[in-house]
Design a protein around this motif. Structure first.
Motif, PDB file in Angstrom:
ATOM      1  N   THR A 136       1.001  -1.086   0.030  1.00 29.17           N
ATOM      2  CA  THR A 136       0.155   0.039   0.083  1.00 29.17           C
ATOM      3  C   THR A 136       0.837   1.410  -0.064  1.00 29.17           C
ATOM      4  O   THR A 136       0.608   2.116  -0.577  1.00 29.17           O
ATOM      5  CB  THR A 136      -0.940  -0.060   1.306  1.00 29.17           C
ATOM      6  N   TRP A 140       0.983   4.460  -2.723  1.00 30.42           N
ATOM      7  CA  TRP A 140       0.944   5.835  -2.309  1.00 30.42           C
ATOM      8  C   TRP A 140       2.091   6.447  -2.741  1.00 30.42           C
ATOM      9  O   TRP A 140       2.036   7.583  -3.222  1.00 30.42           O
ATOM     10  CB  TRP A 140       1.014   5.882  -0.721  1.00 30.42           C
ATOM     11  N   LYS A 143       1.269   7.451  -6.335  1.00 30.57           N
ATOM     12  CA  LYS A 143       0.370   8.674  -6.348  1.00 30.57           C
ATOM     13  C   LYS A 143       1.044   9.879  -5.873  1.00 30.57           C
ATOM     14  O   LYS A 143       0.877  10.887  -6.466  1.00 30.57           O
ATOM     15  CB  LYS A 143      -0.817   8.370  -5.207  1.00 30.57           C
ATOM     16  N   ASN A 180      -6.817   6.489  -5.818  1.00 28.10           N
ATOM     17  CA  ASN A 180      -6.630   7.337  -4.826  1.00 28.10           C
ATOM     18  C   ASN A 180      -6.826   8.677  -5.042  1.00 28.10           C
ATOM     19  O   ASN A 180      -7.156   9.347  -4.272  1.00 28.10           O
ATOM     20  CB  ASN A 180      -5.109   7.099  -4.169  1.00 28.10           C
ATOM     21  N   ILE A 186      -6.353   5.652   0.914  1.00 23.73           N
ATOM     22  CA  ILE A 186      -5.670   4.804   0.000  1.00 23.73           C
ATOM     23  C   ILE A 186      -6.043   3.189   0.427  1.00 23.73           C
ATOM     24  O   ILE A 186      -5.869   2.508  -0.226  1.00 23.73           O
ATOM     25  CB  ILE A 186      -4.232   4.881  -0.195  1.00 23.73           C
ATOM     26  N   GLY A 189      -9.397   3.032  -1.163  1.00 30.62           N
ATOM     27  CA  GLY A 189      -9.091   2.592  -2.494  1.00 30.62           C
ATOM     28  C   GLY A 189      -8.655   1.605  -2.868  1.00 30.62           C
ATOM     29  O   GLY A 189      -8.907   0.956  -3.973  1.00 30.62           O
TER      30      GLY A 189
END
Length: 356
Positions: A136, A140, A143, A180, A186, A189
């Protein structure tokens, strides 16, 4: 007089059939309710705890106190369905009638996908193991890179220059990163991405098996089994192998397209689609995508000998082999930026034993 008696009998039979159909629908809804309750119970239930979920909220206590009630509903519903199916074939008739509708099969697959994947909609996180938090975090990072236009980039947050350098295929994390932007949390998401892929994977499995067997019933049974397979739940929720999730969608599509390429159905569109699916799989994860290519090649070799006899002559097989090898090779070449570095610079990876 006989005609009037026959009409009354037919009317009575129709009324009874509708009554049993209503009972069957109620029993099916009872099973669904019991299944959803069981999924909710796993969040704070007394099962294997891989991490501390904290103090159970009020709804969790209500779910726990009603566990035997819903278990009873499940037993009664299951017995009811077995009796009605064995005596009147009610369920079979309802399924055949629904499949005969224009979008009936799609509705069945959608319902199966939503029910079997409802654990992705449960409250809380599904990062039960440390790998889930790590994956995860990588999403991130992608993103953050896209949001701040930091391209190209180098970061020691993960995998020596991920996502644009080497050692980890970024497509899955890029998809989560794009979601996201719409879903700020997130962790929610990534659950949404899992849920959508899960539902679509049932359609993919149905497409593959239906094309293979020419039977809608076989396709529905395969989709049902695929959706409720515990292995998927175990790999995602407990082991947290998040990059493996796209494989559950891409693998049936790859097998379906292998069959079409071998049988020369769809022409270049099938070949191009196979190359794209192969490249997407490798760009999602080199390891899982690579083994998918190997298994697809083995599967294709076996399928060459199961083609209908009047088509299974030597020249036809050789042309099928050339088509299959060509389009698989195109897919591998299209993803070379993320498959070549781990193979050529194996000594620079964190765990060299994972790579050949």
């Amino acid at each position: 007089m006989r005609s009037m008696d026959d009409n009354s009998i037919n009317t009575s039979n129709i009324a009874n059939q509708r009554r049993w159909q209503l009972v069957s629908i109620i029993a099916l809804l009872g099973l669904v309710a019991a299944y959803v309750h069981a999924e909710l119970y796993t969040v704070h239930g007394p099962f294997t705890k891989v991490r501390d979920w904290g103090v159970p909220p009020t709804w969790a206590l209500v779910v726990q106190n009603m566990r035997w009630f819903f278990r009873g509903i499940a037993v009664v519903s299951l017995i009811t369905l077995v009796v009605l199916e064995s005596r009147y074939l009610i369920i079979s008739h309802m399924i055949r009638k629904l499949v005969g509708l224009r979008f009936g099969t799609s509705v069945i697959l959608l319902v199966l996908g939503v029910i079997s994947g409802c654990y992705f909609l449960l409250p809380g996180y599904i990062t039960a193991a440390s790998d889930g938090i790590y994956y995860t975090t990588l999403a991130w990072l992608v993103k953050d890179v896209l949001e701040n236009f930091q391209l190209p980039m180098w970061s020691n947050w993960g995998d020596m220059g991920f996502p644009l350098m080497q050692f980890y295929s970024p497509l899955f994390f890029g998809l989560v990163a794009l979601v996201n932007f719409v879903i700020p949390d997130i962790f929610i998401g990534i659950k949404f991405v899992f849920f959508v892929i899960h539902v679509l994977s049932l359609f993919a499995m149905y497409l593959y098996v239906c094309n293979l067997t020419h039977s809608k019933s076989a396709g529905l049974i395969a989709a049902f089994t695929y959706g409720f397979a515990y292995y998927r739940y175990h790999v995602i929720v407990y082991v947290n192998k998040f990059p493996m999730v796209p494989t559950f969608l891409l693998w049936p599509l790859q097998l379906y397209l292998v069959d079409r390429v071998i049988c020369d159905e769809g022409g270049r569109r099938s070949g191009i689609s196979l190359a794209i699916i192969t490249a997407v799989g490798l760009t999602c994860h080199t390891f899982f995508g690579g083994y998918s290519v190997i298994f697809a090649s083995v599967y294709g070799g076996i399928r060459l000998f199961s083609i209908v006899q009047d088509r299974a002559i030597f020249d036809v097989r050789m042309r099928a082999v050339r088509r299959l090898v060509f389009w698989l090779a195109v897919g591998v070449l299209a993803s070379l930026a993320y498959t070549l570095p781990p193979l050529t610079e194996v000594n620079l990876t964190v765990i060299p034993g994972w790579y050949p």
